[in-house]
Design a protein around this motif. Sequence first.
Motif, PDB file in Angstrom:
ATOM      1  N   PRO A  65       0.837  -1.200   0.000  1.00 39.59           N
ATOM      2  CA  PRO A  65       0.000   0.000   0.000  1.00 39.59           C
ATOM      3  C   PRO A  65       0.874   1.253   0.000  1.00 39.59           C
ATOM      4  O   PRO A  65       1.711   1.430   0.893  1.00 39.59           O
ATOM      5  CB  PRO A  65      -0.797  -0.120   1.314  1.00 39.59           C
ATOM      6  CG  PRO A  65      -0.640  -1.555   1.751  1.00 39.59           C
ATOM      7  CD  PRO A  65       0.719  -1.948   1.262  1.00 39.59           C
ATOM      8  N   TYR A  66       0.655   2.112  -0.995  1.00 34.74           N
ATOM      9  CA  TYR A  66       1.493   3.294  -1.170  1.00 34.74           C
ATOM     10  C   TYR A  66       0.623   4.526  -1.345  1.00 34.74           C
ATOM     11  O   TYR A  66      -0.312   4.537  -2.138  1.00 34.74           O
ATOM     12  CB  TYR A  66       2.402   3.122  -2.384  1.00 34.74           C
ATOM     13  CG  TYR A  66       3.244   4.341  -2.716  1.00 34.74           C
ATOM     14  CD1 TYR A  66       4.142   4.857  -1.782  1.00 34.74           C
ATOM     15  CD2 TYR A  66       3.144   4.979  -3.957  1.00 34.74           C
ATOM     16  CE1 TYR A  66       4.911   5.982  -2.069  1.00 34.74           C
ATOM     17  CE2 TYR A  66       3.911   6.087  -4.261  1.00 34.74           C
ATOM     18  CZ  TYR A  66       4.795   6.594  -3.314  1.00 34.74           C
ATOM     19  OH  TYR A  66       5.554   7.695  -3.599  1.00 34.74           O
ATOM     20  N   ASP A  67       0.943   5.563  -0.580  1.00 37.36           N
ATOM     21  CA  ASP A  67       0.271   6.865  -0.688  1.00 37.36           C
ATOM     22  C   ASP A  67       1.173   7.776  -1.507  1.00 37.36           C
ATOM     23  O   ASP A  67       2.210   8.243  -1.007  1.00 37.36           O
ATOM     24  CB  ASP A  67       0.038   7.448   0.708  1.00 37.36           C
ATOM     25  CG  ASP A  67      -0.784   8.727   0.698  1.00 37.36           C
ATOM     26  OD1 ASP A  67      -0.702   9.483  -0.300  1.00 37.36           O
ATOM     27  OD2 ASP A  67      -1.499   8.977   1.675  1.00 37.36           O
ATOM     28  N   GLU A 113      -7.502  -8.228   1.480  1.00 36.84           N
ATOM     29  CA  GLU A 113      -6.523  -8.272   2.560  1.00 36.84           C
ATOM     30  C   GLU A 113      -6.088  -6.880   3.002  1.00 36.84           C
ATOM     31  O   GLU A 113      -5.740  -6.678   4.170  1.00 36.84           O
ATOM     32  CB  GLU A 113      -5.305  -9.088   2.128  1.00 36.84           C
ATOM     33  CG  GLU A 113      -5.591 -10.566   1.883  1.00 36.84           C
ATOM     34  CD  GLU A 113      -5.966 -11.318   3.147  1.00 36.84           C
ATOM     35  OE1 GLU A 113      -5.585 -10.883   4.251  1.00 36.84           O
ATOM     36  OE2 GLU A 113      -6.639 -12.359   3.037  1.00 36.84           O
ATOM     37  N   ALA A 114      -6.099  -5.907   2.100  1.00 30.36           N
ATOM     38  CA  ALA A 114      -5.747  -4.538   2.488  1.00 30.36           C
ATOM     39  C   ALA A 114      -6.718  -4.007   3.539  1.00 30.36           C
ATOM     40  O   ALA A 114      -6.320  -3.314   4.483  1.00 30.36           O
ATOM     41  CB  ALA A 114      -5.743  -3.630   1.264  1.00 30.36           C
ATOM     42  N   VAL A 115      -7.989  -4.350   3.380  1.00 30.12           N
ATOM     43  CA  VAL A 115      -8.999  -3.933   4.362  1.00 30.12           C
ATOM     44  C   VAL A 115      -8.838  -4.720   5.655  1.00 30.12           C
ATOM     45  O   VAL A 115      -8.837  -4.150   6.756  1.00 30.12           O
ATOM     46  CB  VAL A 115     -10.416  -4.130   3.785  1.00 30.12           C
ATOM     47  CG1 VAL A 115     -11.470  -3.814   4.838  1.00 30.12           C
ATOM     48  CG2 VAL A 115     -10.620  -3.253   2.559  1.00 30.12           C
ATOM     49  N   GLU A 116      -8.703  -6.053   5.549  1.00 31.05           N
ATOM     50  CA  GLU A 116      -8.648  -6.912   6.729  1.00 31.05           C
ATOM     51  C   GLU A 116      -7.380  -6.698   7.549  1.00 31.05           C
ATOM     52  O   GLU A 116      -7.422  -6.734   8.783  1.00 31.05           O
ATOM     53  CB  GLU A 116      -8.733  -8.385   6.314  1.00 31.05           C
ATOM     54  CG  GLU A 116     -10.089  -8.788   5.761  1.00 31.05           C
ATOM     55  CD  GLU A 116     -10.138 -10.263   5.396  1.00 31.05           C
ATOM     56  OE1 GLU A 116      -9.112 -10.971   5.590  1.00 31.05           O
ATOM     57  OE2 GLU A 116     -11.185 -10.717   4.911  1.00 31.05           O
ATOM     58  N   GLU A 117      -6.252  -6.495   6.896  1.00 32.19           N
ATOM     59  CA  GLU A 117      -4.971  -6.442   7.606  1.00 32.19           C
ATOM     60  C   GLU A 117      -4.499  -5.034   7.926  1.00 32.19           C
ATOM     61  O   GLU A 117      -3.742  -4.845   8.880  1.00 32.19           O
ATOM     62  CB  GLU A 117      -3.893  -7.151   6.788  1.00 32.19           C
ATOM     63  CG  GLU A 117      -4.148  -8.643   6.619  1.00 32.19           C
ATOM     64  CD  GLU A 117      -3.001  -9.378   5.944  1.00 32.19           C
ATOM     65  OE1 GLU A 117      -2.956 -10.621   6.048  1.00 32.19           O
ATOM     66  OE2 GLU A 117      -2.144  -8.719   5.319  1.00 32.19           O
ATOM     67  N   ALA A 118      -4.928  -4.054   7.121  1.00 33.89           N
ATOM     68  CA  ALA A 118      -4.417  -2.689   7.332  1.00 33.89           C
ATOM     69  C   ALA A 118      -5.502  -1.633   7.428  1.00 33.89           C
ATOM     70  O   ALA A 118      -5.208  -0.474   7.719  1.00 33.89           O
ATOM     71  CB  ALA A 118      -3.450  -2.320   6.204  1.00 33.89           C
ATOM     72  N   GLY A 119      -6.753  -2.002   7.168  1.00 36.10           N
ATOM     73  CA  GLY A 119      -7.847  -1.035   7.278  1.00 36.10           C
ATOM     74  C   GLY A 119      -7.864   0.006   6.191  1.00 36.10           C
ATOM     75  O   GLY A 119      -8.423   1.086   6.381  1.00 36.10           O
ATOM     76  N   VAL A 120      -7.274  -0.283   5.027  1.00 33.99           N
ATOM     77  CA  VAL A 120      -7.237   0.691   3.930  1.00 33.99           C
ATOM     78  C   VAL A 120      -7.919   0.116   2.692  1.00 33.99           C
ATOM     79  O   VAL A 120      -7.925  -1.097   2.466  1.00 33.99           O
ATOM     80  CB  VAL A 120      -5.792   1.113   3.573  1.00 33.99           C
ATOM     81  CG1 VAL A 120      -5.164   1.877   4.725  1.00 33.99           C
ATOM     82  CG2 VAL A 120      -4.948  -0.090   3.193  1.00 33.99           C
ATOM     83  N   THR A 121      -8.478   1.010   1.889  1.00 33.98           N
ATOM     84  CA  THR A 121      -9.114   0.643   0.632  1.00 33.98           C
ATOM     85  C   THR A 121      -8.191   1.007  -0.515  1.00 33.98           C
ATOM     86  O   THR A 121      -7.642   2.112  -0.554  1.00 33.98           O
ATOM     87  CB  THR A 121     -10.456   1.381   0.465  1.00 33.98           C
ATOM     88  OG1 THR A 121     -11.320   1.034   1.561  1.00 33.98           O
ATOM     89  CG2 THR A 121     -11.123   1.001  -0.845  1.00 33.98           C
ATOM     90  N   VAL A 122      -8.017   0.075  -1.437  1.00 28.55           N
ATOM     91  CA  VAL A 122      -7.136   0.296  -2.581  1.00 28.55           C
ATOM     92  C   VAL A 122      -7.929   0.965  -3.703  1.00 28.55           C
ATOM     93  O   VAL A 122      -8.937   0.434  -4.166  1.00 28.55           O
ATOM     94  CB  VAL A 122      -6.536  -1.028  -3.077  1.00 28.55           C
ATOM     95  CG1 VAL A 122      -5.639  -0.794  -4.285  1.00 28.55           C
ATOM     96  CG2 VAL A 122      -5.769  -1.709  -1.955  1.00 28.55           C
ATOM     97  N   ASP A 123      -7.476   2.149  -4.136  1.00 28.57           N
ATOM     98  CA  ASP A 123      -8.146   2.872  -5.206  1.00 28.57           C
ATOM     99  C   ASP A 123      -7.709   2.378  -6.584  1.00 28.57           C
ATOM    100  O   ASP A 123      -8.522   2.263  -7.499  1.00 28.57           O
ATOM    101  CB  ASP A 123      -7.854   4.376  -5.084  1.00 28.57           C
ATOM    102  CG  ASP A 123      -8.431   4.969  -3.806  1.00 28.57           C
ATOM    103  OD1 ASP A 123      -9.608   4.702  -3.524  1.00 28.57           O
ATOM    104  OD2 ASP A 123      -7.695   5.666  -3.093  1.00 28.57           O
ATOM    105  N   GLN A 124      -6.431   2.112  -6.733  1.00 31.99           N
ATOM    106  CA  GLN A 124      -5.866   1.585  -7.972  1.00 31.99           C
ATOM    107  C   GLN A 124      -4.715   0.674  -7.600  1.00 31.99           C
ATOM    108  O   GLN A 124      -4.145   0.784  -6.517  1.00 31.99           O
ATOM    109  CB  GLN A 124      -5.326   2.716  -8.864  1.00 31.99           C
ATOM    110  CG  GLN A 124      -6.372   3.473  -9.641  1.00 31.99           C
ATOM    111  CD  GLN A 124      -5.720   4.240 -10.791  1.00 31.99           C
ATOM    112  OE1 GLN A 124      -5.241   3.648 -11.747  1.00 31.99           O
ATOM    113  NE2 GLN A 124      -5.696   5.545 -10.687  1.00 31.99           N
ATOM    114  N   MET A 125      -4.373  -0.216  -8.513  1.00 38.34           N
ATOM    115  CA  MET A 125      -3.199  -1.043  -8.262  1.00 38.34           C
ATOM    116  C   MET A 125      -2.423  -1.267  -9.548  1.00 38.34           C
ATOM    117  O   MET A 125      -2.964  -1.178 -10.652  1.00 38.34           O
ATOM    118  CB  MET A 125      -3.575  -2.370  -7.600  1.00 38.34           C
ATOM    119  CG  MET A 125      -4.354  -3.333  -8.445  1.00 38.34           C
ATOM    120  SD  MET A 125      -4.667  -4.899  -7.541  1.00 38.34           S
ATOM    121  CE  MET A 125      -5.882  -4.344  -6.330  1.00 38.34           C
TER     122      MET A 125
END
Length: 214
Positions: A65-67, A113-125
Amino acid sequence: MTEPHTESAETFGQSDVEVTAETVLYQGFFRLKAFQFRHRLFAGGWSPSLNREMLDRGHAAALLPYDPVRDEVVLIEQFRIGALAGDCQPWQLEIVAGMIEPGETAEAVVSREAVEEAGVTVDQMTYVTRYLSSSGGCSETLSVYAGCIDSRLAQGIHGLEDEGEDIRVHVVSREQAYAWVASGKIENAASIIALQWLQLHYQQLQAKWVKEGL
């Protein structure tokens, strides 16, 4: 000067292996198989019959996950029995990851897994690579992605209680995360590969994702 003579290398593939026996030795959370086989040789002909055991644990996918706005990454920390047995730091700093269940895509796995493990939603990948975890004795492949997220939303402790997960979230700068790779603090392959890739491509991600208003 005369150039040394070199023969063109022949490329072998799946059809150049003959499996004569395949047996399940153990079936639990993972599966252990025994294979008897022979394969073609570089010098010509076939190898003798060989026996190998192989861990069949399915396939996995991982996401960094990258901002791109804040130039920060989200890492997770959790206990790993393999690290304990391997005399490494038992609590590993990692990127988000999960096993690919039948009927699932790798992209769906890392989004969940991004939601379950880090609480973040992925907008693009963005796809990074796929690699074999340990091809000498394991069939697992791991597909790696980078995902665009808002790091301000990443915090706390996560994981599924019924699976015994206890996962702590860390938000750090890209530079800090890469320094941990360089120093050896980050020890697992998926995280090292993803962070090295990000170090080479973060400017392209910033230009692409920020331009698109994310």
